[in-house]
Scaffold this active site. Structure first.
Site, PDB file in Angstrom:
ATOM      1  N   ARG A 135       0.846  -1.185   0.000  1.00  0.00           N
ATOM      2  CA  ARG A 135       0.000   0.000   0.000  1.00  0.00           C
ATOM      3  C   ARG A 135       0.885   1.240   0.000  1.00  0.00           C
ATOM      4  NH1 ARG A 135      -2.081  -3.375   4.224  1.00  0.00           N
ATOM      5  NH2 ARG A 135      -4.195  -4.151   3.818  1.00  0.00           N
ATOM      6  N   LYS A 163      -1.286  -1.797   8.041  1.00  0.00           N
ATOM      7  CA  LYS A 163      -2.374  -1.074   8.699  1.00  0.00           C
ATOM      8  C   LYS A 163      -2.577  -1.598  10.108  1.00  0.00           C
ATOM      9  CE  LYS A 163      -6.120  -0.411   6.263  1.00  0.00           C
ATOM     10  NZ  LYS A 163      -7.277  -0.680   5.373  1.00  0.00           N
ATOM     11  N   HIS A 222      -2.722   2.532  -5.943  1.00  0.00           N
ATOM     12  CA  HIS A 222      -3.376   1.368  -5.342  1.00  0.00           C
ATOM     13  C   HIS A 222      -3.804   0.351  -6.399  1.00  0.00           C
ATOM     14  CE1 HIS A 222      -4.800  -0.306  -1.571  1.00  0.00           C
ATOM     15  NE2 HIS A 222      -5.901  -0.721  -2.188  1.00  0.00           N
ATOM     16  N   ARG A 225      -1.317  -2.332  -6.718  1.00  0.00           N
ATOM     17  CA  ARG A 225      -1.468  -3.369  -5.690  1.00  0.00           C
ATOM     18  C   ARG A 225      -2.533  -4.380  -6.127  1.00  0.00           C
ATOM     19  NH1 ARG A 225      -1.583  -4.729  -0.031  1.00  0.00           N
ATOM     20  NH2 ARG A 225      -3.681  -5.009   0.786  1.00  0.00           N
ATOM     21  N   HIS A 248      -4.101  -8.832   4.411  1.00  0.00           N
ATOM     22  CA  HIS A 248      -5.530  -8.733   4.691  1.00  0.00           C
ATOM     23  C   HIS A 248      -5.873  -9.421   6.003  1.00  0.00           C
ATOM     24  CE1 HIS A 248      -6.695  -8.183   0.172  1.00  0.00           C
ATOM     25  NE2 HIS A 248      -6.427  -7.029   0.768  1.00  0.00           N
ATOM     26  N   TYR A 257     -10.299 -10.684  -5.144  1.00  0.00           N
ATOM     27  CA  TYR A 257      -9.353 -10.715  -6.248  1.00  0.00           C
ATOM     28  C   TYR A 257      -9.519 -11.990  -7.075  1.00  0.00           C
ATOM     29  CZ  TYR A 257      -7.141  -6.818  -3.900  1.00  0.00           C
ATOM     30  OH  TYR A 257      -6.907  -5.603  -3.324  1.00  0.00           O
TER      31      TYR A 257
END
Length: 291
Positions: A135, A163, A222, A225, A248, A257
């Protein structure tokens, strides 16, 4: 204005080892809400908060973000006896549509990389997004000490600061590492401005988006990514491996995806289509035999 209670709430987040980014976002959102209310948050009523939320003229995702921040604050306030009733009880969290990945096409990725050669930092930012799945905020936090070179000198492993303060280790392929390695003469962050300060995520987003727009591409960093994830799926990578590479928290996010992966199912779909052609021939033969 920052009231004493907001400061205490942020201190509590630090005790729980929340990331500086999370704390900064919580502060920003709480200050915005308090300014709109015109009173300290602990004095706000349910009616005040419902009126505030109803008056918002922003996207559903932004409303959901604001609502999540304010609810977290009031849960903490209730737990610590600062309020007697949670005033967010009647706030609504908008139902959000699942966002489908939008990977940059390979031809456009090639154009972005070719035209970014004049700025090696920009070039490597595109590489880390498109070939490692980082990211924007994760790229800005890459430091020399986070990189461990492979024993044979081909490729490397990178500790990614993701994150929510979560870390993961990802592989940097040999050809990609050969480029990133050129930035490792620095002792701190690899992506810095002319004054030597590390780029903020917003600044890197601006720089990369401006470059893509200048060459006529309607994409953001992004989307590179997204390209990384869909290409891994194309190559048959296990969904759990894709999840780990992307960082994730939930597998359901990663499966988006796979759901959007059209190339992987092309052969099967074409084969199914050929079945229709055979069926049509049989039906035509049957009609001719009846006449």
């Amino acid at each position: 204005m920052t009231t004493e209670y907001i400061s205490q709430h942020l201190d509590n987040l630090r005790l729980h080892n929340s990331s500086p980014t999370t704390i900064r976002h919580r502060l920003d959102n709480l200050q915005r809400i308090q300014a709109k209310l015109g009173k300290p948050l602990v004095e706000a009523t349910t009616d005040d908060l419902v009126a505030w939320q109803t008056a918002l003229r922003i996207s559903p995702s932004s409303i959901a973000t604001y609502t999540a921040h304010i609810r977290a604050f009031y849960r903490w306030a209730l737990l610590n006896g600062l309020i007697q009733i949670d005033p967010t009880i009647h706030l609504v969290t908008p139902k959000l549509k699942r966002r489908m990945p939008r990977p940059i096409p390979e031809r456009d990725l090639s154009a972005a990389l070719t035209t970014a050669r004049y700025d090696h930092q920009l070039f490597c930012a595109f590489l880390l997004a498109g070939y490692c799945g980082l990211r924007c905020g994760e790229i800005t936090r890459v430091s020399r000490s986070d990189v461990r070179e492979d024993e044979n000198g081909k490729g490397a492993y990178l500790v990614v600061h993701g994150k929510g303060g979560h870390e993961r280790i990802i592989r940097i392929a040999p050809d990609i590492y050969a480029e990133v390695r050129l930035l490792m003469h620095r002792t701190g962050f690899l992506f810095v401005s002319k004054n030597g300060r590390a780029y903020t995520p917003n600044r890197l987003t601006q720089i990369t988006s401006a470059h893509l727009k200048a060459i006529g591409l309607p994409y953001t960093l992004h989307t590179l990514r997204h390209r990384f994830a869909t290409r891994l799926a194309d190559l048959g990578a296990d969904v759990r491996d894709v999840q780990a590479a992307l960082g994730h928290a939930h597998l359901s996010t990663t499966t988006l995806y796979l759901a959007s992966n059209s190339r992987r199912s092309t052969t099967s779909v074409d084969k199914l289509g050929r079945g229709f052609a055979a069926m049509a021939k049989r039906q035509s033969a049957a009609r001719r035999s009846q006449t």
